[in-house]
Design a protein around this motif. Structure first.
Motif, PDB file in Angstrom:
ATOM      1  N   GLY A 293      -1.793  10.768  -1.382  1.00 34.69           N
ATOM      2  CA  GLY A 293      -2.933  11.193  -0.548  1.00 34.69           C
ATOM      3  C   GLY A 293      -4.115  10.253  -0.582  1.00 34.69           C
ATOM      4  N   THR A 294      -4.062   9.215  -1.433  1.00 32.08           N
ATOM      5  CA  THR A 294      -5.143   8.217  -1.441  1.00 32.08           C
ATOM      6  C   THR A 294      -4.790   7.001  -0.594  1.00 32.08           C
ATOM      7  N   GLY A 295      -3.559   6.930  -0.075  1.00 35.43           N
ATOM      8  CA  GLY A 295      -3.113   5.753   0.672  1.00 35.43           C
ATOM      9  C   GLY A 295      -3.594   5.785   2.114  1.00 35.43           C
ATOM     10  N   PHE A 296      -3.201   4.775   2.873  1.00 36.49           N
ATOM     11  CA  PHE A 296      -3.650   4.662   4.269  1.00 36.49           C
ATOM     12  C   PHE A 296      -3.222   5.882   5.080  1.00 36.49           C
TER      13      PHE A 296
ATOM     14  N   SER B  25      -3.979   7.322  -9.286  1.00 34.96           N
ATOM     15  CA  SER B  25      -5.450   7.269  -9.407  1.00 34.96           C
ATOM     16  C   SER B  25      -6.048   8.088  -8.268  1.00 34.96           C
TER      17      SER B  25
ATOM     18  N   ASP C 176       2.280  10.338 -11.644  1.00 35.61           N
ATOM     19  CA  ASP C 176       3.173   9.251 -11.240  1.00 35.61           C
ATOM     20  C   ASP C 176       4.494   9.924 -10.835  1.00 35.61           C
TER      21      ASP C 176
ATOM     22  N   SER D 291       4.205   5.207  -1.430  1.00 37.85           N
ATOM     23  CA  SER D 291       4.747   3.968  -0.888  1.00 37.85           C
ATOM     24  C   SER D 291       4.888   2.896  -1.948  1.00 37.85           C
TER      25      SER D 291
ATOM     26  N   TYR E 294       5.845  -1.324  -1.273  1.00 34.95           N
ATOM     27  CA  TYR E 294       6.354  -2.318  -0.321  1.00 34.95           C
ATOM     28  C   TYR E 294       6.912  -3.566  -1.004  1.00 34.95           C
TER      29      TYR E 294
ATOM     30  N   ARG F 126      15.159   3.422   1.112  1.00 29.47           N
ATOM     31  CA  ARG F 126      14.583   4.490   1.935  1.00 29.47           C
ATOM     32  C   ARG F 126      15.677   5.434   2.454  1.00 29.47           C
TER      33      ARG F 126
ATOM     34  N   PRO G  21       8.147   6.882  10.738  1.00 21.49           N
ATOM     35  CA  PRO G  21       7.280   6.134  11.646  1.00 21.49           C
ATOM     36  C   PRO G  21       7.756   4.691  11.841  1.00 21.49           C
TER      37      PRO G  21
ATOM     38  N   HIS H 243      -3.128  -1.739   7.147  1.00 21.96           N
ATOM     39  CA  HIS H 243      -2.603  -2.981   6.577  1.00 21.96           C
ATOM     40  C   HIS H 243      -2.157  -3.907   7.716  1.00 21.96           C
TER      41      HIS H 243
HETATM   42  N1  NAP Z   1       1.918   1.722   6.761  1.00 24.68           N
HETATM   43  C1  NAP Z   1       2.934   1.580   7.595  1.00 24.68           C
HETATM   44  O1  NAP Z   1       2.917   0.781   8.547  1.00 24.68           O
HETATM   45  C2  NAP Z   1       4.181   2.437   7.424  1.00 24.68           C
HETATM   46  C3  NAP Z   1       5.213   2.328   8.372  1.00 24.68           C
HETATM   47  C4  NAP Z   1       6.346   3.135   8.231  1.00 24.68           C
HETATM   48  C5  NAP Z   1       6.444   4.008   7.166  1.00 24.68           C
HETATM   49  N2  NAP Z   1       5.420   4.075   6.259  1.00 24.68           N
HETATM   50  C6  NAP Z   1       5.558   5.013   5.144  1.00 24.68           C
HETATM   51  O2  NAP Z   1       4.416   5.853   5.070  1.00 24.68           O
HETATM   52  C7  NAP Z   1       4.179   6.223   3.707  1.00 24.68           C
HETATM   53  C8  NAP Z   1       2.739   5.878   3.344  1.00 24.68           C
HETATM   54  O3  NAP Z   1       2.540   4.477   3.479  1.00 24.68           O
HETATM   55  P1  NAP Z   1       1.078   3.812   3.364  1.00 24.68           P
HETATM   56  O4  NAP Z   1       1.127   2.542   4.138  1.00 24.68           O
HETATM   57  O5  NAP Z   1       0.048   4.822   3.666  1.00 24.68           O
HETATM   58  O6  NAP Z   1       1.029   3.444   1.807  1.00 24.68           O
HETATM   59  P2  NAP Z   1      -0.198   2.962   0.915  1.00 24.68           P
HETATM   60  O7  NAP Z   1      -1.446   2.824   1.694  1.00 24.68           O
HETATM   61  O8  NAP Z   1       0.303   1.768   0.155  1.00 24.68           O
HETATM   62  O9  NAP Z   1      -0.414   4.173  -0.104  1.00 24.68           O
HETATM   63  C9  NAP Z   1       0.539   4.444  -1.092  1.00 24.68           C
HETATM   64  C10 NAP Z   1       0.160   5.726  -1.812  1.00 24.68           C
HETATM   65  O10 NAP Z   1       1.184   6.009  -2.778  1.00 24.68           O
HETATM   66  C11 NAP Z   1       0.567   6.229  -4.049  1.00 24.68           C
HETATM   67  N3  NAP Z   1       1.530   5.806  -5.080  1.00 24.68           N
HETATM   68  C12 NAP Z   1       2.109   4.594  -5.204  1.00 24.68           C
HETATM   69  N4  NAP Z   1       2.929   4.582  -6.265  1.00 24.68           N
HETATM   70  C13 NAP Z   1       2.886   5.830  -6.802  1.00 24.68           C
HETATM   71  C14 NAP Z   1       3.518   6.460  -7.914  1.00 24.68           C
HETATM   72  N5  NAP Z   1       4.364   5.780  -8.708  1.00 24.68           N
HETATM   73  N6  NAP Z   1       3.260   7.760  -8.170  1.00 24.68           N
HETATM   74  C15 NAP Z   1       2.394   8.463  -7.382  1.00 24.68           C
HETATM   75  N7  NAP Z   1       1.762   7.922  -6.320  1.00 24.68           N
HETATM   76  C16 NAP Z   1       2.002   6.619  -6.042  1.00 24.68           C
HETATM   77  C17 NAP Z   1      -0.700   5.371  -4.038  1.00 24.68           C
HETATM   78  O11 NAP Z   1      -1.699   5.815  -4.938  1.00 24.68           O
HETATM   79  P3  NAP Z   1      -1.789   5.247  -6.452  1.00 24.68           P
HETATM   80  O12 NAP Z   1      -1.637   3.766  -6.370  1.00 24.68           O
HETATM   81  O13 NAP Z   1      -3.144   5.719  -6.950  1.00 24.68           O
HETATM   82  O14 NAP Z   1      -0.685   5.909  -7.195  1.00 24.68           O
HETATM   83  C18 NAP Z   1      -1.157   5.649  -2.594  1.00 24.68           C
HETATM   84  O15 NAP Z   1      -1.817   6.894  -2.525  1.00 24.68           O
HETATM   85  C19 NAP Z   1       5.237   5.492   2.892  1.00 24.68           C
HETATM   86  O16 NAP Z   1       6.363   6.306   2.740  1.00 24.68           O
HETATM   87  C20 NAP Z   1       5.588   4.320   3.790  1.00 24.68           C
HETATM   88  O17 NAP Z   1       6.844   3.764   3.520  1.00 24.68           O
HETATM   89  C21 NAP Z   1       4.298   3.327   6.347  1.00 24.68           C
END
Ligand code: NAP
Length: 298
Positions: free
Chosen positions: A10-13, A35, A55, A77, A79, A130, A149, A158
């Motif tokens: 919930g802190t991610g994008f 975090s 985690d 996520s 990557y 995935r 998505p 990003h």
């Molecule tokens: N962005 C895109 O273009 C895109 C496209 C297709 C699919 N997606 C999918 O959408 C989802 C979200 O992507 P996003 O781009 O928003 O990712 P993001 O901005 O990198 O955020 C990742 C999130 O996951 C948390 N996280 C990472 N490792 C963790 C762990 N071991 N335990 C608990 N939390 C953890 C992070 O917080 P902490 O680091 O504090 O743990 C953060 O809140 C993912 O499934 C991604 O594959 C994204």
């Protein structure tokens, strides 16, 4: 007291947009991440969001995070792999743990965020993980909704931010001839899809492919950004073989600018497939990248 929706990641994008959307609908939300304090939600009442440090690799931590939840969303996520963190640990093991422990806690619904093009036979370790993750989630929580998505864009993303940086270079290297097609989807449309999955019983047990209103080639997206920024640059086709070489060599140096998985991803179209259930089936009219770009790249 209202049972919360737990948003892992919930802190991610994407996660931040999901939290904002759910809380704006009056839901109570629990942000679960390693975090959880790193994201601010200034527009939301303080009592609508609680935080949980967890985690997804930690069995007891995940069990505690899902306890008493009405629903769970997994938007975690990874990557790029590192020495102590690989795709299987997060996208297979972590995803399965969240689903299994959510089922054990009698959580009503699970929305699992995945990606278009998941395939257990893909040459990409990321795409294979995935796909295996989705299978594991389905086995542990059969009524889960999978949202896949295409590339997600929006303010502070990003994707557009990286391309904006690339278009500052004097010469812009293309993946191949830049003809790979993408269907960028707005982050708020994905967040709306999460909310719709929680309220529409027909979404249970289904997978949806989420694409935006426009299918654009990588070259077209770069040209759109160049026009928006009033920049003129030369686009240079670079064969995928060369990109693979760069990825292989730079992997040995640490902190690679591009990975082999990313090269594989950029070599295949990332668009909604024929016959797939989509945003429209969830009642959402998707936005297009070109109309939204000025609001995203200020
Ligand atoms: N962005 C895109 O273009 C895109 C496209 C297709 C699919 N997606 C999918 O959408 C989802 C979200 O992507 P996003 O781009 O928003 O990712 P993001 O901005 O990198 O955020 C990742 C999130 O996951 C948390 N996280 C990472 N490792 C963790 C762990 N071991 N335990 C608990 N939390 C953890 C992070 O917080 P902490 O680091 O504090 O743990 C953060 O809140 C993912 O499934 C991604 O594959 C994204």
């Amino acid at each position: 007291m209202q049972k919360p929706v737990v948003v892992f990641g919930g802190t991610g994008f994407l996660g931040r947009a999901v939290v904002a959307e759910l809380a704006a609908r009056g839901r109570s939300v629990r942000v679960a991440a390693r975090s959880p304090e790193t994201a601010a939600f200034p527009d939301l009442p303080g009592d609508s969001v609680e935080r949980c440090a967890v985690d997804v690799r930690d069995e007891d931590g995940v069990a505690a995070a899902v306890a008493g939840a009405a629903a769970v969303v997994n938007a975690v996520s990874l990557y790029v792999e590192s020495a102590d963190l690989d795709f299987d640990a997060i996208h297979v093991g972590g995803a399965e743990r969240v689903a299994r422990l959510a089922a054990a806690a009698d959580v009503g619904q699970l929305v699992h965020i995945s990606g278009i093009g998941v395939d257990t036979q893909s040459p990409s370790r990321y795409v294979r993980a995935r796909a295996l993750g989705e299978d594991a989630v389905r086995a542990a929580f059969p009524s889960a909704t999978a949202l896949r998505p295409s590339v997600i864009f929006g303010p502070d993303d990003h994707f557009l931010s990286a391309l904006d940086g690339i278009t500052r270079l004097p010469v812009i290297p293309l993946f191949g001839d830049g003809a790979t097609h993408l269907q960028p989807v707005h982050v708020e449309d994905v967040a709306l899809a999460v909310e719709a999955s929680l309220v529409q019983p027909e979404a249970a047990g289904c997978a949806f492919e989420l694409g935006g209103a426009e299918i654009l080639s990588y070259r077209d997206i770069l040209l759109t950004i160049l026009r928006h920024r009033r920049r003129r640059r030369l686009l240079l086709p670079v064969p995928f073989m060369v990109w693979r070489g760069i990825a292989r060599v730079s992997a040995r140096l640490g902190n690679p600018p591009i990975t082999e998985d990313q090269v594989v991803l950029m070599s295949a179209d990332n668009v909604v497939s024929d016959g797939a259930a989509t945003l429209t089936d969830l009642g959402i009219a998707p936005r297009g990248l070109r109309a939204q770009l000025p609001a995203c790249l200020l």
